[in-house]
Write an enzyme that holds these catalytic residues in place. Structure first.
Site, mmCIF file in Angstrom:
data_model
loop_
_atom_site.group_PDB
_atom_site.id
_atom_site.type_symbol
_atom_site.label_atom_id
_atom_site.label_comp_id
_atom_site.label_asym_id
_atom_site.label_seq_id
_atom_site.Cartn_x
_atom_site.Cartn_y
_atom_site.Cartn_z
ATOM 1 N N GLY A 294 6.308 -0.962 12.114
ATOM 2 C CA GLY A 294 7.028 -1.108 10.854
ATOM 3 C C GLY A 294 7.694 -2.462 10.742
ATOM 4 O O GLY A 294 8.370 -2.914 11.671
ATOM 5 N N ALA A 295 7.479 -3.133 9.598
ATOM 6 C CA ALA A 295 8.097 -4.448 9.358
ATOM 7 C C ALA A 295 9.071 -4.369 8.195
ATOM 8 O O ALA A 295 9.050 -5.180 7.273
ATOM 9 C CB ALA A 295 7.029 -5.507 9.116
ATOM 10 N N ASN B 240 2.107 -3.128 10.847
ATOM 11 C CA ASN B 240 2.675 -2.761 9.540
ATOM 12 C C ASN B 240 1.549 -2.535 8.542
ATOM 13 O O ASN B 240 0.488 -3.164 8.633
ATOM 14 C CB ASN B 240 3.596 -3.888 9.040
ATOM 15 C CG ASN B 240 4.488 -3.451 7.891
ATOM 16 O OD1 ASN B 240 5.214 -2.465 8.009
ATOM 17 N ND2 ASN B 240 4.432 -4.160 6.781
ATOM 18 N N LYS B 241 1.831 -1.640 7.591
ATOM 19 C CA LYS B 241 0.834 -1.307 6.560
ATOM 20 C C LYS B 241 0.375 -2.525 5.777
ATOM 21 O O LYS B 241 -0.778 -2.639 5.415
ATOM 22 C CB LYS B 241 1.487 -0.348 5.554
ATOM 23 C CG LYS B 241 1.027 1.074 5.663
ATOM 24 C CD LYS B 241 1.667 1.884 4.555
ATOM 25 C CE LYS B 241 1.757 3.326 5.030
ATOM 26 N NZ LYS B 241 2.563 4.166 4.193
ATOM 27 N N GLU C 224 21.369 2.848 -9.225
ATOM 28 C CA GLU C 224 20.909 1.458 -9.355
ATOM 29 C C GLU C 224 19.678 1.392 -10.263
ATOM 30 O O GLU C 224 19.547 0.502 -11.093
ATOM 31 C CB GLU C 224 20.599 0.866 -7.976
ATOM 32 C CG GLU C 224 21.863 0.598 -7.160
ATOM 33 C CD GLU C 224 21.650 -0.324 -5.970
ATOM 34 O OE1 GLU C 224 20.590 -0.219 -5.325
ATOM 35 O OE2 GLU C 224 22.539 -1.142 -5.685
ATOM 36 N N ALA D 67 20.188 -0.431 4.930
ATOM 37 C CA ALA D 67 19.566 -1.664 5.402
ATOM 38 C C ALA D 67 20.512 -2.388 6.366
ATOM 39 O O ALA D 67 20.098 -2.936 7.387
ATOM 40 C CB ALA D 67 19.256 -2.550 4.207
#
Ligand code: FAD
Ligand code: NAD
Length: 398
Positions: A10-11, A37-38, A170, A313
């Site tokens: 994962g990135a 990563n995808k 948001e 995050a």
């Protein structure tokens, strides 16, 4: 053992921060670092609501991995992880390739939690990746374009956002700012448009600072958004949503922002999980596996009062750095350091130039919160790729 092989899955915030910090810490020949990563880009998840609403270009959120990684130091493998086996120390990709590792970092993020609500998986959209938000934007535009052909059916111009946590708020406020342009573009009368925010809890942003919640709720209403609190969504169909009291809202666009759970690949790996998230130890390792680290939304860490930190995050970035430190320590046979989050606060947007936030004990409202959020976003880009990346993205923050 020869050169140890570290594989990062994962990135996103957690994985990419682990990778960049690791490369800065370790010497060339100390470890063989792989990243899977995808996509060949990183997407800035915290801005995804903007391209979803159509108020920002995809390029604001897409950062090519080649711009932030030194491919001489990191082996990048674009692919989808279909499984990993902590006992066999293997990672299987969807094209059948199997990678082996000495150390693994699981940073596969989260996926929408639908709580088994009927029809949500089939009929609702979700904000989870760049590709998913492209579909939302295009779908809304297409529905507006069909309004007249469908005899002025308001279901085509009614948008329901299920869940008014930070993602829902948001997105709905961002979309409210786009609606006038959409009406002009497709000659849709303004009074044919409904933007509806539905929240099961008694207020929007449940659990957040009460004064800021009140401010946010007032802003939503000021922007013409219909806010329904104390209203759970019970089912979703191709014609709209069914609410807890049996009432229906007819809509061709339902966006589900009702919460997240860990990635199912993690749940299926045999690691101990709660809603797909691994309760990591003090060093961010999976229970029972000293060579498997889990960071970001795929992990769960607890506060002193025993409650879990919400997956953010900010937390994922700090975990990425701590994980890189501990990996380097393991490779060098040095002691590990326990992870201690140092969270600065929370900032959320309520449209382009408005926001709310709490930093330390200080509440922020309106443009000040919005400006500080921009600052925090640029700081992240700086941490990731320094001045060149900030310079490339700067124009999107004006
Ligand atoms: P992600 O950033 O989601 O990265 C996961 C990576 O893994 C992705 O690159 C993905 O493509 C890849 N991947 C997934 N599955 C596979 C697979 N099977 N094979 C290969 N690759 C795979 N938090 C904040 O702190 N502040 C904010 O302002 C904020 N705003 C947000 C706004 C929105 C609209 C959303 C949706 C979230 C927001 N969050 C915010 C939460 C934050 O984005 C997440 O907590 C954060 O992205 C978690 O980072 P991560 O590295 O765990 O996962
Ligand atoms: P969330 O879990 O924070 O919010 C989901 C909301 O959906 C809750 O308010 C919940 O009561 C509501 N809900 C659940 N079931 C419902 C139903 N059946 N009907 C109606 N409402 C229902 O999820 P999120 O907003 O996607 O956020 C996920 C994580 O990302 C959180 O940790 C959040 O803090 C973080 N995040 C942070 C920011 C920011 O800091 N600006 C922005 C977005 C997300």
């Amino acid at each position: 053992m020869g050169t140890p092989k570290i594989v990062i899955l994962g990135a996103g915030y957690g994985g990419l921060m682990t990778a960049t910090s690791l490369v800065r810490t370790l010497e060339y020949n100390e470890a063989d670092v792989w990243l899977v990563n995808k996509h060949d880009y990183h997407y800035v998840t915290t801005h995804l609501h903007e391209p979803a609403a159509g108020t920002a270009k995809d390029d604001k959120v897409r950062i090519p991995l080649k711009d932030v990684l030194d491919f001489d130091r990191i082996h990048f493998r674009q692919g989808t992880v279909s499984a990993f086996d902590p006992q066999a120390q293997t990672v299987t990709l969807s094209d059948g390739e199997v990678l082996t590792y000495d150390y693994l970092v699981v940073a596969l993020g989260s996926e929408p939690e639908t709580f088994g609500i009927e029809g949500l998986r089939e009929h609702a959209f979700s904000i989870r990746s760049l590709n998913s938000v492209r579909i939302i934007r295009e779908h809304i535009e297409y529905m507006f374009s069909r309004y007249h052909a469908e005899g002025g059916n308001p279901a085509y111009t009614t948008i329901v956002v299920g869940g008014a946590g930070f993602t829902g708020v948001e997105f709905v406020t961002e979309l409210a700012e786009r609606l006038p342009a959409l009406c002009r573009m497709y000659d849709v009368p303004k009074d044919a448009v409904r933007l509806v925010s539905i929240e099961a809890a008694p207020t929007v942003l449940p659990g957040f600072d009460p004064a800021l919640v009140q401010y946010a709720e007032a802003k939503l209403k000021e922007k013409g958004i219909e806010v329904h609190t104390n209203t759970p969504i019970k089912a979703c169909t191709e014609d709209g949503v069914v609410l807890g009291d049996g009432q229906e809202i007819r809509s061709k666009t339902v966006v589900w922002t009702g919460g997240v759970r860990g990635n199912r690949v993690v749940e299926q790996s045999g690691l101990e999980t709660v809603r797909g998230r691994v309760k990591v130890d003090a060093y961010l390792r999976a229970p029972g596996y000293e060579n498997v680290f889990v960071v970001g939304d795929a992990s769960v860490v607890f506060k002193e009062d025993g409650r879990p930190y919400p997956p953010t995050a900010q937390l994922a970035v700090q975990q990425g750095k701590a994980c890189a430190y501990n990996l380097a320590a393991l490779v060098r046979g040095m002691p590990l350091r326990p992870f201690k989050p140092e969270l600065l606060g929370t900032l959320a947007s309520l449209g382009k130039w408005e926001g709310i936030g709490i930093v330390g004990k200080r509440r922020l409202y309106g443009i000040w919160a919005s400006l500080l959020k921009r600052g925090a976003d640029l700081r992240y880009l700086w941490q990731l790729g320094g001045f060149p990346v900030v310079l490339k993205k700067m124009r999107y923050f004006a």
